[in-house]
Design a protein around this motif. Structure first.
Motif, PDB file in Angstrom:
ATOM      1  N   SER A  73      38.908  30.478  44.514  1.00  0.00           N
ATOM      2  CA  SER A  73      40.163  30.419  43.554  1.00  0.00           C
ATOM      3  C   SER A  73      40.130  28.728  43.271  1.00  0.00           C
ATOM      4  O   SER A  73      40.137  28.153  41.768  1.00  0.00           O
ATOM      5  N   SER A  74      40.441  27.690  44.132  1.00  0.00           N
ATOM      6  CA  SER A  74      40.942  26.645  44.230  1.00  0.00           C
ATOM      7  C   SER A  74      39.095  26.163  43.573  1.00  0.00           C
ATOM      8  O   SER A  74      39.157  25.290  42.733  1.00  0.00           O
ATOM      9  N   ALA A  75      38.220  26.341  43.948  1.00  0.00           N
ATOM     10  CA  ALA A  75      36.860  26.229  43.508  1.00  0.00           C
ATOM     11  C   ALA A  75      36.673  26.753  41.922  1.00  0.00           C
ATOM     12  O   ALA A  75      36.418  26.153  41.293  1.00  0.00           O
ATOM     13  N   GLY A  76      37.861  27.541  41.432  1.00  0.00           N
ATOM     14  CA  GLY A  76      37.232  28.238  39.985  1.00  0.00           C
ATOM     15  C   GLY A  76      36.265  29.462  39.535  1.00  0.00           C
ATOM     16  O   GLY A  76      35.262  29.244  39.282  1.00  0.00           O
ATOM     17  N   PHE A  77      35.449  30.076  41.196  1.00  0.00           N
ATOM     18  CA  PHE A  77      34.620  31.145  41.259  1.00  0.00           C
ATOM     19  C   PHE A  77      35.154  32.517  41.161  1.00  0.00           C
ATOM     20  O   PHE A  77      36.561  32.648  41.142  1.00  0.00           O
ATOM     21  N   THR A  78      34.332  32.876  40.462  1.00  0.00           N
ATOM     22  CA  THR A  78      34.804  34.765  40.618  1.00  0.00           C
ATOM     23  C   THR A  78      33.931  35.423  41.774  1.00  0.00           C
ATOM     24  O   THR A  78      33.916  34.553  42.429  1.00  0.00           O
ATOM     25  N   GLN A  79      34.962  36.060  41.851  1.00  0.00           N
ATOM     26  CA  GLN A  79      33.955  36.953  43.479  1.00  0.00           C
ATOM     27  C   GLN A  79      32.849  37.088  42.759  1.00  0.00           C
ATOM     28  O   GLN A  79      32.031  37.360  43.634  1.00  0.00           O
ATOM     29  N   GLY A  80      32.258  37.369  41.550  1.00  0.00           N
ATOM     30  CA  GLY A  80      30.923  37.469  40.977  1.00  0.00           C
ATOM     31  C   GLY A  80      29.554  36.071  41.339  1.00  0.00           C
ATOM     32  O   GLY A  80      28.601  36.571  42.226  1.00  0.00           O
ATOM     33  N   ASP A  81      30.765  35.207  40.676  1.00  0.00           N
ATOM     34  CA  ASP A  81      30.149  33.859  41.500  1.00  0.00           C
ATOM     35  C   ASP A  81      29.563  33.722  42.840  1.00  0.00           C
ATOM     36  O   ASP A  81      28.928  33.105  43.439  1.00  0.00           O
ATOM     37  N   LEU A  82      30.958  33.913  43.699  1.00  0.00           N
ATOM     38  CA  LEU A  82      30.971  33.382  44.887  1.00  0.00           C
ATOM     39  C   LEU A  82      29.380  34.741  46.154  1.00  0.00           C
ATOM     40  O   LEU A  82      28.816  34.569  46.639  1.00  0.00           O
ATOM     41  N   ALA A  83      29.698  36.078  45.157  1.00  0.00           N
ATOM     42  CA  ALA A  83      28.568  36.874  45.843  1.00  0.00           C
ATOM     43  C   ALA A  83      27.389  36.000  45.993  1.00  0.00           C
ATOM     44  O   ALA A  83      26.430  36.612  46.417  1.00  0.00           O
ATOM     45  N   SER A  84      27.103  35.716  43.990  1.00  0.00           N
ATOM     46  CA  SER A  84      25.802  35.071  43.736  1.00  0.00           C
ATOM     47  C   SER A  84      25.740  34.392  44.833  1.00  0.00           C
ATOM     48  O   SER A  84      24.521  34.326  45.361  1.00  0.00           O
ATOM     49  N   LYS A  85      26.203  33.603  45.660  1.00  0.00           N
ATOM     50  CA  LYS A  85      25.246  32.420  45.784  1.00  0.00           C
ATOM     51  C   LYS A  85      25.948  32.574  47.625  1.00  0.00           C
ATOM     52  O   LYS A  85      24.726  31.808  48.091  1.00  0.00           O
ATOM     53  N   VAL A  86      26.437  33.659  47.979  1.00  0.00           N
ATOM     54  CA  VAL A  86      26.252  33.775  49.110  1.00  0.00           C
ATOM     55  C   VAL A  86      25.568  35.115  49.339  1.00  0.00           C
ATOM     56  O   VAL A  86      24.609  35.423  51.052  1.00  0.00           O
ATOM     57  N   GLY A  87      24.880  35.658  48.510  1.00  0.00           N
ATOM     58  CA  GLY A  87      23.679  36.577  48.596  1.00  0.00           C
ATOM     59  C   GLY A  87      24.066  38.170  48.974  1.00  0.00           C
ATOM     60  O   GLY A  87      23.424  39.026  49.691  1.00  0.00           O
ATOM     61  N   VAL A  88      25.461  38.757  48.719  1.00  0.00           N
ATOM     62  CA  VAL A  88      25.915  39.942  48.564  1.00  0.00           C
ATOM     63  C   VAL A  88      26.697  40.092  48.146  1.00  0.00           C
ATOM     64  O   VAL A  88      26.282  39.618  46.120  1.00  0.00           O
ATOM     65  N   ASP A  89      26.556  41.967  47.438  1.00  0.00           N
ATOM     66  CA  ASP A  89      26.840  41.949  46.836  1.00  0.00           C
ATOM     67  C   ASP A  89      28.486  41.108  46.043  1.00  0.00           C
ATOM     68  O   ASP A  89      29.923  41.125  47.184  1.00  0.00           O
ATOM     69  N   ARG A  90      28.864  41.797  44.834  1.00  0.00           N
ATOM     70  CA  ARG A  90      30.361  41.511  44.778  1.00  0.00           C
ATOM     71  C   ARG A  90      31.505  42.147  45.684  1.00  0.00           C
ATOM     72  O   ARG A  90      32.338  42.236  45.269  1.00  0.00           O
ATOM     73  N   THR A  91      31.130  44.161  45.192  1.00  0.00           N
ATOM     74  CA  THR A  91      31.890  44.509  46.098  1.00  0.00           C
ATOM     75  C   THR A  91      32.352  43.959  47.471  1.00  0.00           C
ATOM     76  O   THR A  91      33.166  44.455  47.766  1.00  0.00           O
ATOM     77  N   ALA A  92      31.175  43.801  47.897  1.00  0.00           N
ATOM     78  CA  ALA A  92      31.821  42.903  50.011  1.00  0.00           C
ATOM     79  C   ALA A  92      32.754  42.490  49.449  1.00  0.00           C
ATOM     80  O   ALA A  92      33.240  41.587  50.113  1.00  0.00           O
ATOM     81  N   VAL A  93      32.457  41.157  48.155  1.00  0.00           N
ATOM     82  CA  VAL A  93      33.487  39.538  48.062  1.00  0.00           C
ATOM     83  C   VAL A  93      34.791  39.802  48.041  1.00  0.00           C
ATOM     84  O   VAL A  93      35.996  39.828  49.275  1.00  0.00           O
ATOM     85  N   THR A  94      34.633  41.268  47.159  1.00  0.00           N
ATOM     86  CA  THR A  94      36.788  42.130  47.581  1.00  0.00           C
ATOM     87  C   THR A  94      36.907  42.906  48.263  1.00  0.00           C
ATOM     88  O   THR A  94      37.966  42.518  49.692  1.00  0.00           O
TER      89      THR A  94
END
Length: 377
Positions: free
Chosen positions: A27-48
């Motif tokens: 949240s502090s970085a201004g990323f959505t869960q989808g943004d973080l998932a893309s950078k880490v290489g996992v599905d958005r549901t995994a970040v959720t």
């Protein structure tokens, strides 16, 4: 990564706690869960699921998350201290890079204490009762009395404030923060000073954060010194009187015949007390050693390097970044020598203030000491 797990002393107590740290950093970085998932290489549901604490994170994923969010892995594995939480709440949840650095510095101090390498200073502060500029000056005088230096210039300020239980670190911070402070649960406090600022400003910032420390502020809601908040104004008054005490400056002013040649006397006082020209001019007026008109004339004619050279004056700077408190540094060196801290961990704590090659030789640990440390069960 496994080495990091071994050396950390303040660990998360549940996957839910780690999940909260990840969510807060995202949240502090201004990323959505989808943004973080893309950078880490996992599905958005995994970040959720990770942020809900429903899915565990392996070491490789956490390393990628840390890299994506520009946080040290240690930060995700630490339980945040109460003071840092209070600071974030007071600032309406807005985090900066400096928040993370300050929290890690506090964790380093607490680790050295828990290992018996660093002892808390028996200092209870002056109390939060200052409500006037006169009270701020009295508090500054009391702080100097505790140091046994009532009137003379205070040099080597990082070392001197450590005597009062304040661990001050001068570091280059990736934000516009000048300085900040937080108190430690076991007593004392940690200050962060922006290493990119000029020396005089670093010195004033450090004195300002000492004001928060001495007046027992749990946290300071203003990160930029000299804010409009009344509390900050009084702490700035503490800082200027701590750096330029009435008795010492007045006596030196008369000795230098400041009434006849105020600029010459001011140059000497500025150099001897290692303060900025603007701060000195303001304090000379506060102490009624110059009139408002004389202050304006002095402020308009700052000295050059040649002015100091001609008078054979040496400028004593607050150390440039990285600067680490000497007692803290000695504790790290002792921990490394006794093999209580690994090389990488020791270097992390020293924040670049010491070269790898400067670390001391490690002592051999007797086998009986290792056996004695084992749990008899």
């Amino acid at each position: 990564f496994s080495d990091t797990l071994l050396v950390l002393h303040i660990m998360i107590r549940s996957w839910g706690e780690l999940a909260g740290r990840i969510a807060a950093a995202r949240s502090s970085a201004g990323f959505t869960q989808g943004d973080l998932a893309s950078k880490v290489g996992v599905d958005r549901t995994a970040v959720t699921k990770i942020e809900k604490g429903d899915r565990q994170v392996n070491s490789l994923e956490l390393a990628r998350i840390a890299d994506a969010l520009a946080r040290p892995i240690q930060w995700f594995l630490m339980s945040p201290s109460r003071t840092v939480i209070s600071r974030r709440n007071a600032r309406e949840g807005v985090e900066k890079h400096a928040d993370v650095v300050l929290e890690l510095l506090a964790a380093d101090v607490e680790q050295l204490r828990e290992m018996g390498l660093l002892r808390p200073t028996n200092h209870e502060g002056l109390g939060p009762t200052v409500d006037s500029v006169e009270g701020a000056e009295q508090a500054a005088r009391l702080a100097r009395d505790l140091l046994g230096s009532p009137a003379e210039p205070l040099l080597d300020l990082v070392r001197r404030v450590e005597e009062l239980g304040l661990y001050a670190f001068v570091l280059d911070v990736e934000s516009n923060v000048e300085g900040s402070y937080l108190s430690l649960a076991g007593g004392g406090g940690v200050a962060l000073v922006q290493g990119r600022d000029p020396s005089g400003k670093r010195r004033f910032t450090l004195a300002h954060e000492l004001g928060h420390h001495m007046l027992q502020d749990e946290y300071s809601t203003e990160w930029i010194t000299g804010g409009k908040d009344e509390r900050e104004r009084l702490i700035s008054a503490f800082a200027i009187h701590f750096l330029l005490p009435r008795a010492g400056v007045g006596a030196r002013w008369r000795e230098l015949d400041g009434a006849t040649d105020p600029r010459n006397a001011a140059i000497h006082v500025a150099a001897e007390h290692a303060v900025s020209w603007s701060a000195l001019c303001s304090q000379l007026a506060n102490l009624e050693l110059v009139t408002k008109d004389e202050r304006a004339r002095l402020a308009a004619a700052p000295p050059s390097g040649l002015d100091f050279l001609e008078r054979k004056l040496q400028i004593h700077d607050v150390p440039a970044a990285p600067a680490v408190p000497p007692g803290f540094m000695a504790a790290v060196a002792s921990g490394y020598r006794r093999q209580l801290l690994g090389r990488q961990r020791a270097l992390e704590m020293l924040r670049g203030a010491v070269e790898d090659s400067a670390l001391p030789e490690q002592h051999e640990v007797p086998l009986e000491d290792l056996i004695g440390d084992l749990d008899p069960s």
